[in-house]
Enzyme design. Structure first.
Site, PDB file in Angstrom:
ATOM      1  N   LYS A  79     -12.703  -1.306   7.339  1.00 48.52           N
ATOM      2  CA  LYS A  79     -11.952  -2.236   8.175  1.00 48.52           C
ATOM      3  C   LYS A  79     -12.348  -2.077   9.647  1.00 48.52           C
ATOM      4  O   LYS A  79     -12.780  -3.025  10.282  1.00 48.52           O
ATOM      5  CB  LYS A  79     -10.452  -2.021   7.969  1.00 48.52           C
ATOM      6  N   TRP A 119       0.813  -1.215   0.000  1.00 50.05           N
ATOM      7  CA  TRP A 119       0.000   0.000   0.000  1.00 50.05           C
ATOM      8  C   TRP A 119       0.844   1.262   0.000  1.00 50.05           C
ATOM      9  O   TRP A 119       0.492   2.252  -0.649  1.00 50.05           O
ATOM     10  CB  TRP A 119      -0.985  -0.025   1.165  1.00 50.05           C
ATOM     11  N   ASP A 156      -1.493   7.132   5.967  1.00 46.62           N
ATOM     12  CA  ASP A 156      -2.584   6.231   5.590  1.00 46.62           C
ATOM     13  C   ASP A 156      -2.799   5.270   6.745  1.00 46.62           C
ATOM     14  O   ASP A 156      -1.997   4.380   7.003  1.00 46.62           O
ATOM     15  CB  ASP A 156      -2.203   5.476   4.316  1.00 46.62           C
TER      16      ASP A 156
END
Length: 445
Positions: free
Chosen positions: A274, A182, A250
């Protein structure tokens, strides 16, 4: 073989900083292939637990829940519900009581006669919902008054691009820390709009680069990192100090899993699917002084300053995910706040890691122990055949979503806030039970 970083510039334009050394699957993976491992779900209703695990779980309840909240009655209620334990990396498991409340209010929200799905985003009812969600998040996460909370569509992946347009000017350098899929993806997208310096990198994707090794750019527009790499199971254990340069993070897969010190950040962002709610929502929390810096070519819908001025409602926002997120914020406040949440998450992770660590190598992981994630636990078995058998039996035991990401393989358990302690207990017991029934001898290779 060294594979170039996926965000490497065209030939003739030398990339800045070191390049990733990933397998070819990282370099060629299409952007829409994200968190889509092969499913272990079926169209059939959840089966009964296999191999007497339900009985073993009840028998071991006392020893496995030492120091945990939760009675045997609560355990039995979870086991008797016609649901599975969902270890998927995202969309992830949600709090069952929040799901029930949303279900109860779905047809007729608080006596209004219409569903939250039918509610106008300009109505006083929804204005109350989004304002309460924002206020409760500010209280829950201790967000200072000089930070704006913005609800957006498009997920965190969209923010990989809009971030550059809002926080950097043409020709400015931005620093990225890369240690997994990511963070590499974010850097690749940033290179479309900015001069990207890879200030630190771990090519093995097994650790978080030590702050002392970072080669930061003086006067950079911002420094970006990913606090928790979902695929590799890596989590920064502290917030790095980057001085006066805005630090952008992030936090998609560990947002609200523990307290956040906003004094160290210029901006944080996270996809909701999530730890917060259903897919379709992302959250930006940005220092007010960083707004108003967007480039002229920034699309109106992606302009953080305009979004903040319009209370996240330039157009119709994702109304149901915002409503559901608001219920989750209330739930976490009711539990006692993020310090309590972190304590529970540490206890859950310890149960699972202890079983893996004490398996004599039967179960193993690649990440270094000091940076193991509390949210995502990747692990492998001695052979691929054993892994397939493990996943098949886990599904039969009502534990789903355990197959690893398609670019990493093996297995992975995501134990987000919504995963009950009982689910982690059951998985830990199953790990022991499976190893006992399927011993492995090295000579079998």
């Amino acid at each position: 073989m060294r594979f170039p970083m996926a965000c490497e510039k065209e030939a003739g334009s030398a990339p800045t900083g070191p390049q990733l050394k990933y397998s070819s699957s990282y370099s060629t993976l299409s952007p829409d292939v994200v968190e889509q491992g092969r499913s272990t779900y079926t169209s059939q209703p959840p089966p009964s637990m296999a191999h007497g695990l339900k009985e073993k779980l009840k028998e071991n309840h006392g020893s496995l829940t030492s120091g945990y909240h939760g009675s045997k009655d609560e355990l039995l209620r979870v086991l008797s519900d016609n649901r599975v334990f969902n270890f998927s990396p995202g969309p992830g498991v949600l709090f069952q009581d929040v799901l029930r409340q949303a279900n109860n209010e779905l047809m007729n929200w608080q006596g209004t006669g219409f569903s939250i799905l039918e509610m106008s985003h300009r109505s006083p009812e929804f204005t109350g919902i989004i304002n309460a969600a924002r206020d409760n998040l500010r209280t829950l996460a201790s967000v200072p008054d000089d930070y704006e909370i913005i609800f957006v569509q498009g997920g965190a992946t969209q923010i990989f691009s809009s971030l550059c347009l809002n926080l950097s000017r043409p020709g400015q350098t931005v620093d990225y820390i890369v240690n997994g899929y990511w963070s590499e993806f974010a850097a690749r997208e940033a290179r479309r709009y900015c001069d990207v310096n890879i200030a630190a990198i771990d090519e093995t994707c097994t650790t978080c680069p030590d702050r002392a090794s970072w080669n930061l750019t003086p006067g950079a527009a911002y420094v970006h990192y990913c606090s928790n790499e979902t695929i590799e199971g890596l989590e920064f254990q502290s917030v790095p100090d980057v001085g006066d340069v805005p630090l952008v993070c992030d936090m998609s897969s560990n947002f609200l899993s523990k307290p956040i010190d906003f004094s160290k950040f210029g901006m944080i962002y996270a996809g909701a699917h999530k730890n917060v709610g259903p897919a379709g929502l992302a959250i930006i929390i940005v220092q007010s002084k960083l707004l108003g810096l967007s480039r002229d070519e920034t699309p109106f819908m992606l302009n953080y300053d305009e979004l903040a001025k319009n209370d996240s409602m330039i157009n119709t926002p994702p109304t149901f995910p915002i409503y559901f997120a608001g219920l989750v914020f209330q739930k976490l406040l009711h539990l006692g706040g993020l310090s309590v949440v972190e304590d529970v998450n540490r206890r859950k992770a310890k149960v699972l890691y202890d079983v893996i660590d004490n398996s004599g190598g039967y179960y193993s992981y690649k990440m270094q122990k000091e940076v193991r994630s509390l949210m995502n636990v990747p692990f492998s078995l001695p052979t691929l055949a054993l892994e397939e058998k493990f996943l098949e039996e886990a599904t039969a035991g009502r534990m789903v979503g355990l197959r690893g990401h398609k670019i990493a393989g093996h297995c992975r358990a995501s134990i987000y806030n919504g995963m009950p302690t009982q689910g982690v207990m059951l998985l830990s017991l199953f790990l022991k039970d499976f190893q006992d029934r399927n011993p492995f001898v090295e000579t079998e290779l």
